[in-house]
Motif scaffolding. Structure first.
Motif, PDB file in Angstrom:
ATOM      1  N   ASN A   1       0.816  -1.220   0.000  1.00 18.80           N
ATOM      2  CA  ASN A   1       0.000   0.000   0.000  1.00 18.80           C
ATOM      3  C   ASN A   1       0.846   1.265   0.000  1.00 18.80           C
ATOM      4  OD1 ASN A   1      -2.378  -1.617   0.196  1.00 18.80           O
ATOM      5  ND2 ASN A   1      -2.012  -1.785   2.408  1.00 18.80           N
ATOM      6  N   ASP A   2       1.846   1.292  -0.848  1.00 21.30           N
ATOM      7  CA  ASP A   2       2.747   2.434  -0.917  1.00 21.30           C
ATOM      8  C   ASP A   2       3.345   2.477  -2.319  1.00 21.30           C
ATOM      9  OD1 ASP A   2       4.370   4.611  -0.196  1.00 21.30           O
ATOM     10  OD2 ASP A   2       4.858   3.744   1.736  1.00 21.30           O
ATOM     11  N   SER A   3       4.365   3.286  -2.508  1.00 19.33           N
ATOM     12  CA  SER A   3       5.081   3.347  -3.779  1.00 19.33           C
ATOM     13  C   SER A   3       6.479   3.898  -3.532  1.00 19.33           C
ATOM     14  CB  SER A   3       4.322   4.233  -4.788  1.00 19.33           C
ATOM     15  OG  SER A   3       4.190   5.539  -4.286  1.00 19.33           O
ATOM     16  N   VAL A   4       7.293   3.856  -4.559  1.00 22.13           N
ATOM     17  CA  VAL A   4       8.656   4.392  -4.512  1.00 22.13           C
ATOM     18  C   VAL A   4       8.808   5.329  -5.694  1.00 22.13           C
ATOM     19  CG1 VAL A   4      11.120   3.857  -4.584  1.00 22.13           C
ATOM     20  CG2 VAL A   4       9.523   2.215  -3.580  1.00 22.13           C
ATOM     21  N   LEU A   5       9.296   6.529  -5.421  1.00 20.03           N
ATOM     22  CA  LEU A   5       9.553   7.499  -6.478  1.00 20.03           C
ATOM     23  C   LEU A   5      11.041   7.828  -6.504  1.00 20.03           C
ATOM     24  CD1 LEU A   5       6.642  10.055  -5.850  1.00 20.03           C
ATOM     25  CD2 LEU A   5       6.596   7.944  -7.215  1.00 20.03           C
ATOM     26  N   VAL A   6      11.611   7.826  -7.685  1.00 19.30           N
ATOM     27  CA  VAL A   6      12.969   8.336  -7.877  1.00 19.30           C
ATOM     28  C   VAL A   6      12.781   9.795  -8.264  1.00 19.30           C
ATOM     29  CG1 VAL A   6      15.131   8.092  -9.140  1.00 19.30           C
ATOM     30  CG2 VAL A   6      13.689   6.071  -8.717  1.00 19.30           C
ATOM     31  N   VAL A   7      13.408  10.693  -7.499  1.00 23.60           N
ATOM     32  CA  VAL A   7      13.193  12.130  -7.703  1.00 23.60           C
ATOM     33  C   VAL A   7      14.512  12.883  -7.736  1.00 23.60           C
ATOM     34  CG1 VAL A   7      10.887  12.096  -6.614  1.00 23.60           C
ATOM     35  CG2 VAL A   7      12.912  12.515  -5.208  1.00 23.60           C
TER      36      VAL A   7
ATOM     37  N   ASN B   1       4.343  -1.516  -7.585  1.00 22.17           N
ATOM     38  CA  ASN B   1       3.931  -2.922  -7.661  1.00 22.17           C
ATOM     39  C   ASN B   1       4.210  -3.736  -6.394  1.00 22.17           C
ATOM     40  OD1 ASN B   1       6.656  -3.290  -7.766  1.00 22.17           O
ATOM     41  ND2 ASN B   1       6.699  -4.246  -9.780  1.00 22.17           N
ATOM     42  N   GLY B   2       4.794  -3.108  -5.352  1.00 18.35           N
ATOM     43  CA  GLY B   2       5.049  -3.810  -4.097  1.00 18.35           C
ATOM     44  C   GLY B   2       6.394  -4.503  -4.005  1.00 18.35           C
ATOM     45  N   ASN B   3       7.065  -4.666  -5.132  1.00 14.14           N
ATOM     46  CA  ASN B   3       8.383  -5.303  -5.137  1.00 14.14           C
ATOM     47  C   ASN B   3       9.155  -4.730  -6.329  1.00 14.14           C
ATOM     48  OD1 ASN B   3      10.624  -6.893  -4.931  1.00 14.14           O
ATOM     49  ND2 ASN B   3       9.536  -8.846  -5.026  1.00 14.14           N
ATOM     50  N   SER B   4       9.886  -3.661  -6.082  1.00 14.85           N
ATOM     51  CA  SER B   4      10.520  -2.909  -7.164  1.00 14.85           C
ATOM     52  C   SER B   4      12.035  -2.930  -7.019  1.00 14.85           C
ATOM     53  CB  SER B   4      10.042  -1.456  -7.136  1.00 14.85           C
ATOM     54  OG  SER B   4       8.631  -1.418  -7.140  1.00 14.85           O
ATOM     55  N   THR B   5      12.712  -3.088  -8.144  1.00 16.05           N
ATOM     56  CA  THR B   5      14.173  -3.089  -8.137  1.00 16.05           C
ATOM     57  C   THR B   5      14.666  -1.963  -9.033  1.00 16.05           C
ATOM     58  OG1 THR B   5      14.229  -5.466  -7.743  1.00 16.05           O
ATOM     59  CG2 THR B   5      16.235  -4.467  -8.597  1.00 16.05           C
ATOM     60  N   PHE B   6      15.603  -1.205  -8.509  1.00 15.30           N
ATOM     61  CA  PHE B   6      16.177  -0.078  -9.232  1.00 15.30           C
ATOM     62  C   PHE B   6      17.684  -0.301  -9.329  1.00 15.30           C
ATOM     63  CE2 PHE B   6      18.156   4.102  -9.520  1.00 15.30           C
ATOM     64  CZ  PHE B   6      17.414   4.692 -10.528  1.00 15.30           C
ATOM     65  N   THR B   7      18.236  -0.266 -10.551  1.00 14.31           N
ATOM     66  CA  THR B   7      19.670  -0.456 -10.766  1.00 14.31           C
ATOM     67  C   THR B   7      20.382   0.891 -10.703  1.00 14.31           C
ATOM     68  OG1 THR B   7      19.259  -2.401 -12.116  1.00 14.31           O
ATOM     69  CG2 THR B   7      21.420  -1.355 -12.349  1.00 14.31           C
TER      70      THR B   7
END
Length: 177
Positions: A51-57, A76-82
């Motif tokens: 119930n959240d999100s991740v923003l790259v800012v 999506n609840g399970n995010s990977t950022f390189t």
């Protein structure tokens, strides 16, 4: 010397706690987590959340918890950022109040991992000299008293040192003018 690049690592943001709004007295949760880790180009961050999100800012949006114009958004609840370049990356929660309560992260990314070549460098022998066995690095006193320059009298050592002393004196005079 050749260096190998170490295998990239994947970091789970927040370790076992994951990505969530920190408790009221724990607003430094993610900055503390980031200081315990070293990030390199090629590593990745895995964000697990509900119930959240991740923003790259950008930096300004990070400090002002501005969620309206992210560089990249995940929900999506399970995010990977390189981490694809050295420098700073800024992450915030997509929920403004969560960000203001400390759900934000700055990551400082260093150049790629380097592993030194497996063969240790050799230590070079001192250069041969043509000064009657005197080392250019030894002092006249240590050479004469230690026997390192056998057969060389203290007077011969002094004669060899005069040009060096004169050059040092001349250099010192240039400093004062």
């Amino acid at each position: 010397m050749k260096a190998k690049v170490e295998v990239a690592r994947e970091f789970r943001v927040g370790d076992a706690e994951g990505w969530h709004e920190p408790a009221e007295l724990n607003s430094s949760l993610y900055s503390d987590w980031a200081t315990r880790n070293r990030f390199h180009v090629g590593d990745s961050l895995n964000f697990e959340y509900k119930n959240d999100s991740v923003l790259v800012v950008d930096k300004w949006s990070f400090y002002h918890c501005k969620t309206s114009d992210p560089i990249t958004a995940f929900d999506n609840g399970n995010s990977t950022f390189t981490l694809d370049k050295p420098g700073f990356f800024y992450f915030i929660s997509g929920t403004t109040d969560h960000c203001k309560n400390g759900q934000r992260l700055i990551v400082d990314v260093m150049s790629p991992h380097r592993i030194p070549h497996s063969t240790p460098p050799s230590i070079a022998n001192p250069p041969e000299t043509s000064m009657g066995g005197l080392s250019p690095y030894a002092s006249p006193l240590s050479s004469a008293s230690s026997g390192a320059a056998r057969g060389t009298s203290p007077a011969a050592v002094a004669v060899l040192m005069i040009p060096l002393a004169m050059a040092s004196f001349a250099a010192g005079m240039r400093f004062y003018h």
